[in-house]
Scaffold this motif. Structure first.
Motif, PDB file in Angstrom:
ATOM      1  N   ALA A  79       0.829  -1.215   0.000  1.00 55.25           N
ATOM      2  CA  ALA A  79       0.000   0.000   0.000  1.00 55.25           C
ATOM      3  C   ALA A  79       0.856   1.254   0.000  1.00 55.25           C
ATOM      4  O   ALA A  79       0.411   2.315  -0.443  1.00 55.25           O
ATOM      5  CB  ALA A  79      -0.930   0.005   1.217  1.00 55.25           C
TER       6      ALA A  79
ATOM      7  N   TRP B  87       2.740   7.831   2.759  1.00 57.36           N
ATOM      8  CA  TRP B  87       1.335   8.120   2.483  1.00 57.36           C
ATOM      9  C   TRP B  87       0.616   6.861   1.996  1.00 57.36           C
ATOM     10  O   TRP B  87       1.171   6.062   1.248  1.00 57.36           O
ATOM     11  CB  TRP B  87       1.229   9.210   1.416  1.00 57.36           C
ATOM     12  CG  TRP B  87      -0.189   9.664   1.200  1.00 57.36           C
ATOM     13  CD1 TRP B  87      -0.865  10.584   1.921  1.00 57.36           C
ATOM     14  CD2 TRP B  87      -1.083   9.185   0.212  1.00 57.36           C
ATOM     15  NE1 TRP B  87      -2.136  10.734   1.438  1.00 57.36           N
ATOM     16  CE2 TRP B  87      -2.306   9.877   0.380  1.00 57.36           C
ATOM     17  CE3 TRP B  87      -0.999   8.234  -0.808  1.00 57.36           C
ATOM     18  CZ2 TRP B  87      -3.414   9.662  -0.421  1.00 57.36           C
ATOM     19  CZ3 TRP B  87      -2.115   8.024  -1.602  1.00 57.36           C
ATOM     20  CH2 TRP B  87      -3.300   8.735  -1.415  1.00 57.36           C
ATOM     21  N   SER B  88      -0.597   6.704   2.450  1.00 57.07           N
ATOM     22  CA  SER B  88      -1.386   5.544   2.032  1.00 57.07           C
ATOM     23  C   SER B  88      -2.855   5.919   1.951  1.00 57.07           C
ATOM     24  O   SER B  88      -3.328   6.747   2.732  1.00 57.07           O
ATOM     25  CB  SER B  88      -1.202   4.404   3.034  1.00 57.07           C
ATOM     26  OG  SER B  88      -2.376   3.633   3.102  1.00 57.07           O
ATOM     27  N   PRO B  89      -3.610   5.338   1.018  1.00 54.19           N
ATOM     28  CA  PRO B  89      -5.028   5.671   0.947  1.00 54.19           C
ATOM     29  C   PRO B  89      -5.884   4.965   1.996  1.00 54.19           C
ATOM     30  O   PRO B  89      -7.072   5.204   2.086  1.00 54.19           O
ATOM     31  CB  PRO B  89      -5.409   5.227  -0.479  1.00 54.19           C
ATOM     32  CG  PRO B  89      -4.443   4.166  -0.820  1.00 54.19           C
ATOM     33  CD  PRO B  89      -3.180   4.484  -0.099  1.00 54.19           C
TER      34      PRO B  89
END
Lengths: 460, 208
Positions: free
Chosen positions: B21, B71-73
């Motif tokens: 991710a 950063w990851s959703p």
């Protein structure tokens, strides 16, 4: 429609958040580099040196980020169904990003130039350099945008920002080896250094503008090529590269021309200027009584303080024969530019009148390279400076320059010594009447260099 | 199959998904690519000025790759899971940092004229600044503003003549206080990354 698109993009562009950051960083850099608002030369040089190093990479990174927005938000297919050409959408996004950069630079330039216009007495703004700075913003943001379109990724924006920062830093520090020996190599700046956007000089600002316009055009042509407008885009790319190459070539030509004009005649006189290039020296401004101070008109805002300081210096000598009544550029010189503290601006410029103290105690004919070596004159100069409370490294009460108290500290000709400072202290301890009496009896001999430390009171 | 094996497989799968991710493999590749780029630039640089500029500025590249990678959703979804996230974050952040250390160590080996200590010290400091910037900017702005703090810092110190305590990245390798500040920044950044923020904005993404 394009104008409306640009307006919408400008309102929703991430670069607007960078405007205050750019302004703060530029203001800080201005402070660190020692801006002197009274001098147009300082304003013109530091405007680009304060804004470019951060604004250019920041806007290039922001443009790269904006270029990936449609992909990031998953709206590519939706937007593909709209009648607007994808290139016009892209151009409006890039333009709005560049607009925020131009806004930041213009605000900063307006503040600096307005400030200087209010306090400066001579000179003027170099608008071509400012316009050249704006074209460099256009070029870097255009390349940032093009790279963002061609390689959309979360890593693109920071990579573009660091890349732009690296390009500016590398160009600014680029030097080539001019000679090599066992003692080491000698490096000097080359024309490549002057391609850097923060190294623009007013003489070549139009060529800088051409270079960066060409580079911006080339980036937009690359962008158009990615949208399959092959032939016109390719033509535009070739044209842009020709324009950029012409700009770079002319910068190189001017650098070689100016560089050779300076270094070709080794040890000889400077090259004669063409009649059209000759410039009459500006008329000096003079002020003060009884001692009159005359300086270059650009230093006029500092003249009142210099007049007060020179008259304080000459006060104990009033009425004596041959006391200098005029302090010209050889006796009064400008000091300033050093950093004092963060965000402190305009407080570090003054006219140093220490040399006038030398002229008060020594005849001009025995001053060599602004240095006096007679110990009696050195001692009396220290007394005058201390009495008038003039900040100088020739004062005995300045601990940083008491070389005899600090082992290993280098000494130089004309500096105070333990003996001269002892004589200064003895003279300062006399009453005003005793000082005046001694000066009336010995001032002419003192200036002529005929006295020694033994001739100073209380020994005399 | 015993419970411990299932648990072990499950843990490995969670770590694997977490790293995927965050594009961790791509980030590692980008770090080594940036190392290669730095080496090429160093090899092409002749003047001491240009080498000094590179030693100060070049570690920005791997540091920012590490910064962007956090950063990851799926941040908010992960935060409501029962499993503590800090060990996985440590594996992710620490692993990428070690990749960058390895890349710069290799540069130091092939370019003996360049101070490895300076490169690594600056990498540590910039990575710390990138992580701090990530937390300060918040998840919505991480990929765009993660680089603002480190680049601002380098731009600022470049404008200053002489050495001050806060211009640690420009100072020689032997200055211990400069190394201490860089390590402190790295530790602060890592600490901020390992802890879970009390609140995060509903914006479809999160950091670490």
């Amino acid at each position: 429609m394009i104008a409306r698109l640009i307006w919408i993009e400008t309102r929703r562009n991430v670069a607007r958040w960078l405007v205050p950051v750019i302004l703060l960083v530029a203001w800080w850099m201005l402070s660190a580099r020692g801006w002197i608002p009274i001098l147009w030369s300082s304003t013109n040089d530091l405007l680009q040196e304060s804004v470019i190093p951060f604004a250019v990479p920041a806007l290039a990174g922001a443009a790269a980020w904006m270029a990936g927005r449609e992909r990031r938000r998953g709206t590519q297919d939706l937007l593909a169904t709209t009648p607007a050409a994808p290139l016009s959408r892209s151009l409006s996004t890039w333009a709005s990003t560049a607009i925020w950069g131009i806004v930041a630079c213009t605000i900063f330039a307006a503040v600096m130039m307005s400030w200087t216009a209010l306090v400066a007495a001579w000179g003027g703004p170099e608008l071509p350099s400012f316009l050249s700075m704006l074209t460099s913003i256009l070029a870097f943001s255009a390349w940032g945008y093009a790279i963002g379109v061609l390689a959309p990724s979360r890593f693109t924006a920071p990579a573009v920002a660091v890349g732009a920062f690296g390009v500016v830093l590398y160009l600014t520090n680029y030097m080539s080896e001019v000679s090599s020996s066992e003692a080491g190599s000698v490096y000097q700046e080359t024309w490549i250094t002057y391609l850097a956007p923060d190294k623009t000089r007013v003489e070549s600002a139009h060529w800088h503008a051409l270079l960066y316009f060409g580079l911006a055009g080339a980036a937009l042509a690359v962008l158009a090529l990615s949208y399959r407008r092959r032939v016109p885009a390719a033509m535009f790319l070739i044209g842009s590269l020709v324009v950029a190459g012409t700009g770079a070539g002319m910068i190189r030509h001017e650098w070689i021309h100016n560089h050779n004009a300076v270094i070709v005649p080794p040890g000889g006189p400077p090259p004669a200027l063409e009649p059209a290039e000759e410039q009459a020296p500006p008329v000096q401004v003079c002020e003060g009584d009884p001692v009159t101070v005359c300086v270059h008109p650009k230093y006029e805002p500092l003249l009142d303080d210099a007049v007060a300081a020179t008259n304080r210096l000459a006060e104990p000598l009033s009425g004596l024969p041959d006391v200098p009544q005029r302090a010209g550029p050889h006796a009064v010189h400008f000091t300033g530019g050093a950093t004092r503290s963060i965000f402190e601006l305009g407080q570090n410029a003054s006219l140093d009148v220490s040399n006038f103290a030398s002229h008060l105690v020594a005849d001009e004919s025995i001053i060599t390279d602004a240095v006096i070596t007679n110990p009696a004159q050195i001692a009396m100069r220290s007394w005058l400076l201390q009495r008038a409370d003039i900040d100088s490294h020739w004062r005995c009460d300045n601990p940083r320059f008491r070389s005899w108290e600090t082992p290993g500290m280098p000494t130089s000709a004309g500096m105070t010594t333990r003996e001269t400072c002892a004589a200064t202290a003895h003279f300062a301890a006399l009453t005003s009447a005793e000082q005046r009496a001694w000066l009336e009896a010995n001032y002419v001999d003192l200036r002529a260099g005929r006295l020694t430390l033994e001739d100073l009171p209380p020994n005399s | 199959m015993s419970t411990s094996i299932v648990e072990s497989n499950h843990r490995a799968r969670v770590i694997y998904l977490y790293l995927v991710a965050r594009r961790a493999v791509l980030a590692a590749l980008a770090i080594f690519t940036s190392g290669g780029l730095i080496w090429i630039l160093l090899a092409q640089s002749l003047s001491p000025n240009a080498i000094h500029a590179l030693v100060v500025a070049a570690p920005l590249l791997p540091a920012l790759v590490i910064g962007v990678s956090v950063w990851s959703p799926f941040g908010e979804v992960e935060q409501i899971a029962g499993r503590p996230l800090w060990p996985i974050r440590l594996i992710h952040c620490g692993g990428l940092f070690l990749c960058a250390v390895a890349a710069l160590e290799i540069i130091g080996l092939v370019e003996p004229a360049v101070s490895r200590t300076q490169l690594l010290r600056n990498l540590a400091g910039y990575t710390g600044l990138a992580w701090i910037g990530t937390r300060v900017a918040g998840p919505a702005f991480t990929p765009i503003f993660v680089w603002v703090l480190p680049i601002t810092y380098v731009a600022l110190i470049w404008a200053v003549d002489g050495h001050r305590w806060w211009t640690w990245a420009k100072q020689p390798a032997a200055v211990e206080s400069a190394t201490a500040i860089a390590v402190l920044l790295l530790a602060t950044g890592l600490t901020l990354m390992l802890r879970t923020p009390r609140s995060s904005r509903m914006n479809g993404g999160d950091v670490a």
